[in-house]
Design a protein around this motif. Structure first.
Motif: not given
Lengths: 246, 246
Positions: A164-167, A172-177, A210-214
């Motif tokens: 939830y609340n990914p970004k 901005q960085k939380q979803i990357e981490i 997971l590889k491509d999600m960003l």
């Protein structure tokens, strides 16, 4: 003697009227006053034309609860509305806390709703058919270290993970981490579903890994569901099998 | 040309009509045929008097899905119903799997509903306001070792833990072992909510602790919610605080 006031904390579901419960609708209809964040009030505008309405901006949660309590004390029936299920990162807890701190005996009833993970899952297929962990990536109220810890354990436990609340603009960085942490335990090709505006106007559904999600758009209207080691993709739908032998 | 058949997999919510979504109701009403486990069919009997109904006993999930597909192939609109959210330990996944295995192009749409954890939470107060893990203790389809592993990680991560299928006539020990595992990471006085028949006829709500939880009745109609380290009890309601400063 005054009529006794009462507070309902009502989850409206994902936003599209269709996925509201009959009870949520009934409770709103029988309320004298509706309180809520402006965006949620707008979702039900046509249902509440005859009612007193108090809407306010974001991050005014405590003020909304205090206002709700004051109105209920006047003997009115008040619905405090929020999207999804008010009991999941919603207004149920803070409303109960405000009433308790005020030592009020006003009754509070929580009306459950369809939360974002269930709405997003339905649009993706069946990704949360097996054990899952629900984690908010918002560190506005929670230490980031605790969120990281939970991501590690959810990954190690091979849970499906609903984020939830990914970004947001400010986060901005939380979803990357989060992705990096999950990649310590989950494979690159783990199936990921990204649903923006789940089960409401403007819904978009992306199925990736997971590889491509960003590479895909993720924002504060988005729910991200990361599969477990058995999750697979078939005919454009995500399935996390429960274990039936076909 | 035949009318195109279609399958809806519909979550009825906790069982009381009030907590069904408007969409679930609408989809059932527009279906030609309803398929489901007998207990769920009984919940909506008055809504489906004019329809063809196929009900069957427990553990016939694959047969129900196969039947649903066969009916849809005849050009009919079929609702396969189950309680709660069909996407959470429900019929959504196996229905998609059966359609995929049959290489059918019949469309399947999942209609989300209020799942047991959200219904039970609403009756307890606000126990799942923060990150939570949903774990089924049923080892009929899942290796018990995997369930144990997930209990360990959910405990270590200080998640609120929602236990589905905690106990049945044939599965008595699982909830005892689950409690022992959680006690490795959670304190004896951790708040536990036990809700039987959440948000439907015959609801009972018990609030207790990890220490004492086994003194209370738990069965297959029960959802158990174990708090995190911040969960507390006030005025008979469980609150897991999100972190607002009052």
């Amino acid at each position: 003697m005054n009529k006794a006031g009462k507070i309902f904390v009502v989850g409206l579901g994902p936003g599209d009227r269709a996925h509201m419960t009959l009870e949520a609708k009934a409770v709103i209809e029988k309320s004298d006053v509706i309180v809520g964040y402006k965006t949620y009030i707008d979702l039900i505008k046509d249902m509440i034309e005859d009612k007193e309405v108090f809407s306010s901006g974001m991050k005014k949660e405590i003020e909304r609860c205090t206002e709700t309590l004051e109105i209920a004390k006047q003997g009115k029936v008040v619905s405090l509305v929020s999207s999804g299920d008010s009991g999941v990162y919603g207004m149920a807890g803070i409303m109960l806390e405000v009433v308790s701190k005020a030592e009020s005996d006003i009754k509070v009833e929580i009306i459950p709703g369809v939360t974002a993970s269930n709405a997003a899952a339905a649009s993706l297929g069946a990704p949360i058919m097996h054990d899952y962990a629900t984690i908010s990536l918002s560190d506005l109220l929670t230490d980031w270290s605790l969120i990281e810890k939970r991501l590690h354990y959810a990954g190690q436990g091979d849970f499906v993970v609903c984020l939830y609340n990914p970004k947001s603009k400010g986060r901005q960085k939380q979803i990357e981490i989060a992705r990096e942490i999950l990649l310590k335990y989950k494979k690159q090709d783990t199936i990921v579903g990204i649903v923006k505006n789940a089960k409401r106007d403007g819904e978009t559904v992306v199925i990736t890994t997971l590889k491509d999600m960003l590479k895909h758009e993720i924002d504060m209207f988005t729910t991200v569901i990361v599969g477990n080691s058995n999750t697979y993709l078939v005919n454009g739908k995500i399935i996390t099998p429960r274990g039936y032998k076909l």
